[in-house]
Design a protein around this motif. Sequence first.
Motif, PDB file in Angstrom:
ATOM      1  N   ARG A 196     114.755  39.168  45.437  1.00  0.00           N
ATOM      2  CA  ARG A 196     116.077  38.950  46.033  1.00  0.00           C
ATOM      3  C   ARG A 196     116.000  38.688  47.534  1.00  0.00           C
ATOM      4  N   ARG A 197     114.905  39.106  48.157  1.00  0.00           N
ATOM      5  CA  ARG A 197     114.761  38.905  49.604  1.00  0.00           C
ATOM      6  C   ARG A 197     114.146  37.559  49.951  1.00  0.00           C
ATOM      7  N   LEU A 198     113.761  36.815  48.916  1.00  0.00           N
ATOM      8  CA  LEU A 198     113.124  35.517  49.117  1.00  0.00           C
ATOM      9  C   LEU A 198     114.180  34.425  49.244  1.00  0.00           C
ATOM     10  N   SER A 199     114.036  33.557  50.229  1.00  0.00           N
ATOM     11  CA  SER A 199     114.981  32.461  50.458  1.00  0.00           C
ATOM     12  C   SER A 199     115.125  31.597  49.207  1.00  0.00           C
ATOM     13  N   GLY A 200     116.387  31.336  48.818  1.00  0.00           N
ATOM     14  CA  GLY A 200     116.657  30.494  47.659  1.00  0.00           C
ATOM     15  C   GLY A 200     116.829  31.273  46.367  1.00  0.00           C
ATOM     16  N   PHE A 201     116.698  32.600  46.411  1.00  0.00           N
ATOM     17  CA  PHE A 201     116.852  33.421  45.210  1.00  0.00           C
ATOM     18  C   PHE A 201     118.085  34.316  45.314  1.00  0.00           C
ATOM     19  N   GLY A 202     117.944  35.521  45.821  1.00  0.00           N
ATOM     20  CA  GLY A 202     119.087  36.416  45.921  1.00  0.00           C
ATOM     21  C   GLY A 202     119.183  37.404  44.768  1.00  0.00           C
ATOM     22  N   VAL A 203     120.187  38.282  44.844  1.00  0.00           N
ATOM     23  CA  VAL A 203     120.368  39.362  43.871  1.00  0.00           C
ATOM     24  C   VAL A 203     120.620  38.809  42.475  1.00  0.00           C
ATOM     25  N   LYS A 204     121.501  37.819  42.393  1.00  0.00           N
ATOM     26  CA  LYS A 204     121.874  37.265  41.082  1.00  0.00           C
ATOM     27  C   LYS A 204     120.661  36.646  40.392  1.00  0.00           C
ATOM     28  N   SER A 205     119.867  35.905  41.126  1.00  0.00           N
ATOM     29  CA  SER A 205     118.664  35.286  40.556  1.00  0.00           C
ATOM     30  C   SER A 205     117.694  36.333  40.045  1.00  0.00           C
ATOM     31  N   GLU A 206     117.548  37.392  40.823  1.00  0.00           N
ATOM     32  CA  GLU A 206     116.638  38.468  40.406  1.00  0.00           C
ATOM     33  C   GLU A 206     117.117  39.136  39.122  1.00  0.00           C
ATOM     34  N   GLU A 207     118.426  39.366  39.027  1.00  0.00           N
ATOM     35  CA  GLU A 207     118.995  39.967  37.818  1.00  0.00           C
ATOM     36  C   GLU A 207     118.817  39.056  36.618  1.00  0.00           C
ATOM     37  N   ASN A 208     118.991  37.742  36.834  1.00  0.00           N
ATOM     38  CA  ASN A 208     118.801  36.782  35.732  1.00  0.00           C
ATOM     39  C   ASN A 208     117.350  36.759  35.261  1.00  0.00           C
TER      40      ASN A 208
END
Length: 584
Positions: free
Chosen positions: A131-143
């Motif tokens: 989630r801390r990586l540019s272009g990802f975020g919390v939602k991407s990590e959850e997915n």
Amino acid sequence: MRNREVAELLYETADIMEFQQIEWKPRAYRRAAQNIENFGEDIEKVYEKKGKKGLTEIPGVGESIADHIAEYLKTGKVEKFEGLKGKAPSGTAELMEIRGLGAKKMKKLADKLEIKTMSDLKNAVKSHRIRRLSGFGVKSEENIARAIENYEKSHSRIPLGKALPLAEEIISGLKEELKNGTPGLDLSRIIYTGSLRRLKETIGDIDILAEAEEADAGKIMDAFVSLPEAGQVVSKGRTRSSVILKEGFAIDLRVVPPESYGAALQYFTGSKEHNIGLRNIALREGYKLSEYGLYSKNSGERIAGKSEEEIYRKLGLEYIAPELRENRGELKAAAKNELPELVDAGDLRGDLHMHTDYSEGAESLETMVEKAESMGYEYIAVTDHSRSQRIANGMDIETLKEQWKEIKSLSKRFRIKVLRGSEVEILKDGSLDYPDEILKELDVVVGAVHSGFAASEREMTGRIITALENKHLDILAHPSGRLLGKREAYAVNFGKVFEAAAENGKVMEINCQPSRLDLNDELIFRAKDYELKFCISTDSHSVSDLASMRYGLGQARRSWLEKEDIVNTYPYSRLKEVFKKLRD
């Protein structure tokens, strides 16, 4: 036939190319792989007859891919592909199956977070680094977390006790769907294959094979992908489709013509090692064996293929039961007509381990007796837990004697013989949980370990051997103590345990509970070397559990056991003699 093998090579190469951001080639490789997978002829045979030109006649296979296929068929590898693999992380192919995780995202995760394997990805999700990586975020990590969970669901091993009923349910549903939607379409020859047909204790994906003419294959595929149980359609082809069921398990269906059904059934049942051995025998005899049939190497004429029996017969072998096909000497034995006459369901005369509501069972004693009699059994042993098993509502001596009275009363009303038994706890010092004056009154004493699993190998081995030396113990129940997927077997020296059991004439249980399957096939093979006898028992806690006999029977058959090896195939009079001899 190597179509599937070649297709998998191209799929994997496409994944690696996509990871390396090669623009258009992955799509071309996947298209070629799909067409090869569904191609109606043996790709190796096409190459032998027509060379590279024959390969290019397959839709989607151009000059370059044809060169690679030819190289693979000749050498078993493709130099260019080997080079590509060396430039990509070892876990690329697996990571590419995570839904929503495309090649660009994978490349970024590999470059920025050094994620190269599934384990790396799971750790990154758990530590919230993605989630801390540019272009990802919390939602991407959850997915990604959800996608990993779905992937593991669909790729996890399925216990035999779940896979077998599920496969039967799918087959039944498919037949019903076709019966209603396509009257007159015969689907009488349809069966699960792979490790499920070989009755292994756990299964990967479920594979089903059906026989039908080509004109009907499409109707079968339509019905399959439309089943209510299908959650996601992974692929749909002319002769093969794949779905992921709503509960997460992957299931494939193949349809083959009648002339190839037996060959395909043999091929897809496996095991791989058995098939390699059989293929080598075919080559020595001047044949070529594939999933399409057995062919003369010289004339190309199909010699056999409609049934498995005719394939084995043409190769000079006895028919080999699916459970034996593990490359454990069955081919040599079949060539000499020395295969065992495997124990069969019809050989079993009783069940020697079951529980009632006197302890932790769900049904009354009368209900269990009535059901067992309706199944045609000659005898059963009622073996509720002994007194120290408080968590299982173990019976004190007075309650045990009350049960004896009920058994005596029921014996006047039912044909079936009801043996007075108990699953007696083997205590930490190896003594049994009831005094000798009670044990000697029991018809069957089933000894078991339910505690102290963390004991050392020396301690556990000594505990069990002491129990085996007790003249009142008849059967050692679920000898390794494992629970599939939940608890490993306790540490014990089985060589010493089996030696002690043989010296004292004890019987080894093959526990049919799908969560146990204990002894497993490897330990049964070891126990056989000591000339031990076995019983196949359900450890039932309800009437529905009595049907689990087939799972333990499968492990016995996988271990080459015959009727004589199993004491609960004996008539009641002989069984009583076996236990009487143990007590003398």
